[in-house]
Design a protein around this motif. Sequence first.
Motif, PDB file in Angstrom:
ATOM      1  N   PHE A   2       1.460  -4.473  -8.010  1.00 38.89           N
ATOM      2  CA  PHE A   2       0.496  -4.715  -9.594  1.00 38.89           C
ATOM      3  C   PHE A   2       0.298  -6.139 -10.291  1.00 38.89           C
ATOM      4  CE2 PHE A   2       0.572  -0.264  -9.159  1.00 38.89           C
ATOM      5  CZ  PHE A   2      -0.404   0.448  -9.462  1.00 38.89           C
ATOM      6  N   ARG A  52       9.099  -1.969  -2.786  1.00 42.98           N
ATOM      7  CA  ARG A  52       9.271  -0.731  -2.824  1.00 42.98           C
ATOM      8  C   ARG A  52       7.640   0.404  -2.017  1.00 42.98           C
ATOM      9  NH1 ARG A  52       8.136   0.940  -9.180  1.00 42.98           N
ATOM     10  NH2 ARG A  52       6.473  -0.390  -8.673  1.00 42.98           N
ATOM     11  N   ARG A  66      -2.537   7.090  -0.876  1.00 42.33           N
ATOM     12  CA  ARG A  66      -1.438   6.175  -1.241  1.00 42.33           C
ATOM     13  C   ARG A  66      -0.113   6.168  -1.081  1.00 42.33           C
ATOM     14  NH1 ARG A  66      -2.778   8.610  -7.044  1.00 42.33           N
ATOM     15  NH2 ARG A  66      -5.360   8.242  -7.469  1.00 42.33           N
ATOM     16  N   ARG A  67       0.224   6.797  -0.336  1.00 41.67           N
ATOM     17  CA  ARG A  67       1.088   6.784   1.231  1.00 41.67           C
ATOM     18  C   ARG A  67       1.137   5.272   2.225  1.00 41.67           C
ATOM     19  NH1 ARG A  67       2.290  13.069   0.359  1.00 41.67           N
ATOM     20  NH2 ARG A  67       2.597  12.903  -2.147  1.00 41.67           N
ATOM     21  N   ASN A 124       6.227  -4.355 -11.977  1.00 40.47           N
ATOM     22  CA  ASN A 124       6.283  -2.477 -13.217  1.00 40.47           C
ATOM     23  C   ASN A 124       7.385  -1.607 -11.853  1.00 40.47           C
ATOM     24  OD1 ASN A 124       4.784  -1.800 -10.950  1.00 40.47           O
ATOM     25  ND2 ASN A 124       3.474  -1.297 -11.962  1.00 40.47           N
ATOM     26  N   MET A 154      -6.883   4.844  -6.753  1.00 37.94           N
ATOM     27  CA  MET A 154      -6.259   4.404  -8.244  1.00 37.94           C
ATOM     28  C   MET A 154      -7.546   4.721  -9.421  1.00 37.94           C
ATOM     29  SD  MET A 154      -3.177   4.323  -8.053  1.00 37.94           S
ATOM     30  CE  MET A 154      -2.433   3.500  -9.453  1.00 37.94           C
ATOM     31  N   PHE A 170       4.409   1.767 -15.446  1.00 36.58           N
ATOM     32  CA  PHE A 170       5.481   3.036 -14.713  1.00 36.58           C
ATOM     33  C   PHE A 170       4.443   4.193 -13.779  1.00 36.58           C
ATOM     34  CE2 PHE A 170       9.592   3.191 -17.482  1.00 36.58           C
ATOM     35  CZ  PHE A 170       9.476   1.288 -17.109  1.00 36.58           C
ATOM     36  N   PHE A 185      10.056   0.525 -11.933  1.00 40.41           N
ATOM     37  CA  PHE A 185      10.786   1.869 -12.946  1.00 40.41           C
ATOM     38  C   PHE A 185      12.269   1.528 -13.629  1.00 40.41           C
ATOM     39  CE2 PHE A 185       9.004   4.502  -9.279  1.00 40.41           C
ATOM     40  CZ  PHE A 185       7.862   5.083 -10.086  1.00 40.41           C
ATOM     41  N   ARG A 195       9.974  12.767 -12.680  1.00 38.63           N
ATOM     42  CA  ARG A 195      11.051  12.149 -12.302  1.00 38.63           C
ATOM     43  C   ARG A 195      10.967  10.835 -13.151  1.00 38.63           C
ATOM     44  NH1 ARG A 195      11.296  13.517  -6.163  1.00 38.63           N
ATOM     45  NH2 ARG A 195      11.290  15.230  -6.443  1.00 38.63           N
ATOM     46  N   VAL A 196       9.897  10.107 -13.306  1.00 32.66           N
ATOM     47  CA  VAL A 196       9.036   9.055 -14.138  1.00 32.66           C
ATOM     48  C   VAL A 196       9.219   8.941 -15.913  1.00 32.66           C
ATOM     49  CG1 VAL A 196       7.921   6.799 -14.305  1.00 32.66           C
ATOM     50  CG2 VAL A 196       8.446   7.584 -12.037  1.00 32.66           C
ATOM     51  N   GLU A 251       1.215   3.911 -13.192  1.00 33.96           N
ATOM     52  CA  GLU A 251       0.415   3.446 -12.235  1.00 33.96           C
ATOM     53  C   GLU A 251       0.839   3.213 -11.426  1.00 33.96           C
ATOM     54  OE1 GLU A 251      -1.372   0.064 -13.454  1.00 33.96           O
ATOM     55  OE2 GLU A 251      -3.159   0.921 -13.693  1.00 33.96           O
ATOM     56  N   ALA A 252       2.598   2.791 -11.566  1.00 34.68           N
ATOM     57  CA  ALA A 252       3.241   2.278  -9.850  1.00 34.68           C
ATOM     58  C   ALA A 252       3.629   4.037  -9.356  1.00 34.68           C
ATOM     59  CB  ALA A 252       4.165   1.897 -10.472  1.00 34.68           C
ATOM     60  N   SER A 253       4.483   4.856  -9.983  1.00 31.14           N
ATOM     61  CA  SER A 253       4.717   6.307  -8.993  1.00 31.14           C
ATOM     62  C   SER A 253       3.183   6.527  -8.780  1.00 31.14           C
ATOM     63  CB  SER A 253       5.030   6.903 -10.653  1.00 31.14           C
ATOM     64  OG  SER A 253       5.060   8.260  -9.352  1.00 31.14           O
ATOM     65  N   LEU A 254       2.209   6.663  -9.320  1.00 34.37           N
ATOM     66  CA  LEU A 254       1.004   7.003  -8.713  1.00 34.37           C
ATOM     67  C   LEU A 254       0.568   6.538  -6.837  1.00 34.37           C
ATOM     68  CD1 LEU A 254      -0.965   8.331 -12.019  1.00 34.37           C
ATOM     69  CD2 LEU A 254      -0.277   9.734 -10.109  1.00 34.37           C
ATOM     70  N   ALA A 255       0.568   4.980  -7.091  1.00 33.33           N
ATOM     71  CA  ALA A 255       0.848   4.038  -6.343  1.00 33.33           C
ATOM     72  C   ALA A 255       1.341   3.688  -4.693  1.00 33.33           C
ATOM     73  CB  ALA A 255       0.093   3.193  -6.551  1.00 33.33           C
ATOM     74  N   LEU A 256       2.996   5.139  -5.288  1.00 30.13           N
ATOM     75  CA  LEU A 256       3.595   5.406  -4.294  1.00 30.13           C
ATOM     76  C   LEU A 256       3.216   6.543  -3.383  1.00 30.13           C
ATOM     77  CD1 LEU A 256       6.509   3.832  -5.956  1.00 30.13           C
ATOM     78  CD2 LEU A 256       5.409   2.797  -3.887  1.00 30.13           C
ATOM     79  N   GLY A 257       1.998   7.290  -4.229  1.00 28.80           N
ATOM     80  CA  GLY A 257       1.732   8.570  -3.140  1.00 28.80           C
ATOM     81  C   GLY A 257       2.718   9.861  -4.294  1.00 28.80           C
ATOM     82  N   ALA A 258       3.080   9.125  -5.294  1.00 24.70           N
ATOM     83  CA  ALA A 258       3.808  10.516  -5.955  1.00 24.70           C
ATOM     84  C   ALA A 258       2.872  11.826  -6.481  1.00 24.70           C
ATOM     85  CB  ALA A 258       4.665  10.460  -6.917  1.00 24.70           C
ATOM     86  N   THR A 259       3.182  12.698  -6.909  1.00 23.21           N
ATOM     87  CA  THR A 259       1.955  13.795  -7.597  1.00 23.21           C
ATOM     88  C   THR A 259       2.127  13.285  -9.012  1.00 23.21           C
ATOM     89  OG1 THR A 259       3.535  15.644  -7.582  1.00 23.21           O
ATOM     90  CG2 THR A 259       1.843  15.464  -5.330  1.00 23.21           C
ATOM     91  N   ARG A 260       0.912  14.138  -9.686  1.00 24.72           N
ATOM     92  CA  ARG A 260       1.077  13.477 -11.079  1.00 24.72           C
ATOM     93  C   ARG A 260       2.516  14.593 -11.746  1.00 24.72           C
ATOM     94  NH1 ARG A 260      -3.429  15.243 -15.050  1.00 24.72           N
ATOM     95  NH2 ARG A 260      -4.000  17.204 -14.686  1.00 24.72           N
ATOM     96  N   GLN A 270       5.266  15.105  -9.957  1.00 29.55           N
ATOM     97  CA  GLN A 270       6.527  14.366  -9.754  1.00 29.55           C
ATOM     98  C   GLN A 270       6.684  12.776 -10.588  1.00 29.55           C
ATOM     99  OE1 GLN A 270       5.149  13.544  -6.026  1.00 29.55           O
ATOM    100  NE2 GLN A 270       6.847  14.791  -5.073  1.00 29.55           N
ATOM    101  N   THR A 271       5.547  12.131 -10.916  1.00 27.33           N
ATOM    102  CA  THR A 271       5.776  11.028 -11.930  1.00 27.33           C
ATOM    103  C   THR A 271       6.133  11.463 -13.534  1.00 27.33           C
ATOM    104  OG1 THR A 271       3.386  10.866 -10.565  1.00 27.33           O
ATOM    105  CG2 THR A 271       4.153   9.337 -12.667  1.00 27.33           C
ATOM    106  N   TYR A 317      -2.937  11.963  -2.256  1.00 25.69           N
ATOM    107  CA  TYR A 317      -1.198  11.397  -2.172  1.00 25.69           C
ATOM    108  C   TYR A 317      -1.523  10.977  -1.405  1.00 25.69           C
ATOM    109  CZ  TYR A 317      -1.832  13.862  -6.002  1.00 25.69           C
ATOM    110  OH  TYR A 317      -2.007  14.432  -8.032  1.00 25.69           O
ATOM    111  N   TYR A 335      13.194   6.247  -4.480  1.00 30.46           N
ATOM    112  CA  TYR A 335      12.101   7.098  -5.559  1.00 30.46           C
ATOM    113  C   TYR A 335      11.205   8.096  -4.587  1.00 30.46           C
ATOM    114  CZ  TYR A 335       8.797   8.900  -9.156  1.00 30.46           C
ATOM    115  OH  TYR A 335       7.210   9.616  -9.534  1.00 30.46           O
TER     116      TYR A 335
END
Lengths: 267, 317
Positions: free
Chosen positions: A107, A176, A100-101, A111, A71, B199, A113, B216-217, B201-210, B212-213, A97, A123
Amino acid sequence: MLKQYSFEETAVQTFDEKTSLAMKTENLQVFYGANHAMHDADLAFPKNQITALIGASGSGKSTYLRSLNRMNDGIATVTGKIWYHNVDINEPTVNIYEIRRHIGMVFQRPNPFAKSIRENIVYALRANGLKNKAELEERVEKSLRGAALWDEVKDSLDKSALSLSGGQQQRLCIARSIAMEPDVLLLDEPCSALDPISTVKVEETLLELQKKYSIIIVTHNMQQAARVSSQCAFFHLGHVMEYTPTGTMFSNPQIPVTQDYIAGSFG
Amino acid sequence: MEQTNFQLKKQKSQSNDWSARLHHATRATREDWMGKGISYLCIGVIILVVASMLWFITSKGVATFTQNHVSLTKFLFGTNWAPDQGHIGALPMIVGSFAVTFAAAIVATPFAVGTAIFMTEISPNKGRKLLQPVIELLVGIPSVVYGFIGLAVVVPFMRHVVGGSGFGIISATFVLFVMVLPTITSMTVDSLRAVPRHFKEASLALGATRWQTVSRVILRSATPGILTAVIFGMARAFGEALAVQMVIGNAAIMPKNLISPASTLTSQLTTGIGDTIDGTLPNNALWSLALILLLMSLFFNALVRVIAKRGQLKHER
């Protein structure tokens, strides 16, 4: 005035080959521009245990944690090796990616969505190509149960996640993350924005989760580290000073700087 | 010793009447009153100006119907605009205004959103240093310049490519597109920047690509802001007079296609206002056009408010 401690005098445990490790770092250095924020971190994290990273503000523990799932990409320069399943995931060719999966993160500030509770969980699953509705529903329930949130929200999955309380939001963020079924869960001060009752709930959740996941948690709260963790690493001014089993850390700290920190002399 | 005595004395004389001491006005309270007074005065002046403008335009605008007894349906749906002969069907101008407005918004929005994403997510540095000044510059260019460029470049180009005179809705759309683009872009940039960083950061931390982030976010949570930006752009396009007048051809007839001369409410107003006499039907008819413009801008404003409220409500429920 902060006492000067020698960075040479450290007590960092290593594990023998029989212990199976979730992750390991070697010579991890982090730079924010010219600012050397993390020096030579050599830490190994046993599987299915909770490891706590403690230390004062600015000690580099969050910086270190954020490096573990990349990160810090684009924010800081990270050198050294991060071993995960015998792959150095700090190499630029590694797919971040994918990492991170497998290495999820929660955090400091909850946070979620600005979507519904269900949407928050599906999501990332959708982003990963999971489309089957029944399976998505199943994952939603499973992960919410895993984060001990299911009973509180099962009737209002379509409500906005932002209508939940802070503690519920944080458990939703945990749900999540585990919906992705990661190996490792990184938590960056997950309870610092929560009240004591919510904190207890999150801690109970973590203790339950360590059966399935390896957890690394950064915390300001030494009691929390003592309550939940098996291993404990103490960071000071960008250096890992001591890394021992939690019992040892709190009853018999090995070096002066840890002794003083545990005793509350600074931090 | 003496000094202590003096202080004691002073305190005694002051503390005699606590009620008077705590009630009397000091400099701070007077400054408060003054500040309040000035603010209220300013607000009062603004309200007065707006209210009198509304009243003025409305009273002039309805004169067509009250004094000249033109029926409202004939005005709104009639297609024959010849005020000298008593025909005031405003539909051609209404259609023209809406056509150029929507066409410009539809063309400009994808460009604006794309530019805004580039400026905020893909290359914030270049965005700030290079594109921001360009956009600010585009906003500052007077509309007559846009109109002139339209007249000198776009109209001949259209004449060359599709034939005819080159004047028409499509030329007006093109000019308006360039004019509303910076408005929509800069407001979209603001709304994208306002999306909380966590938002992303959360999306990226879940493995979503840029991608997608972003799609969709970030875009999702900025949607109310982007809609607001588009409506502001439309309001600007709807109200733009000069540049449109220079390229649309100003024929008060129903537009049959996109490349024949047409006119809008604003272009008809600026074209006709100098040739009419106060109090006559042709003059009143123009005021009625102005009233439509006013109502439309009120409508755009109301729409922005509704969207803002919806965006909030969604997450408080």
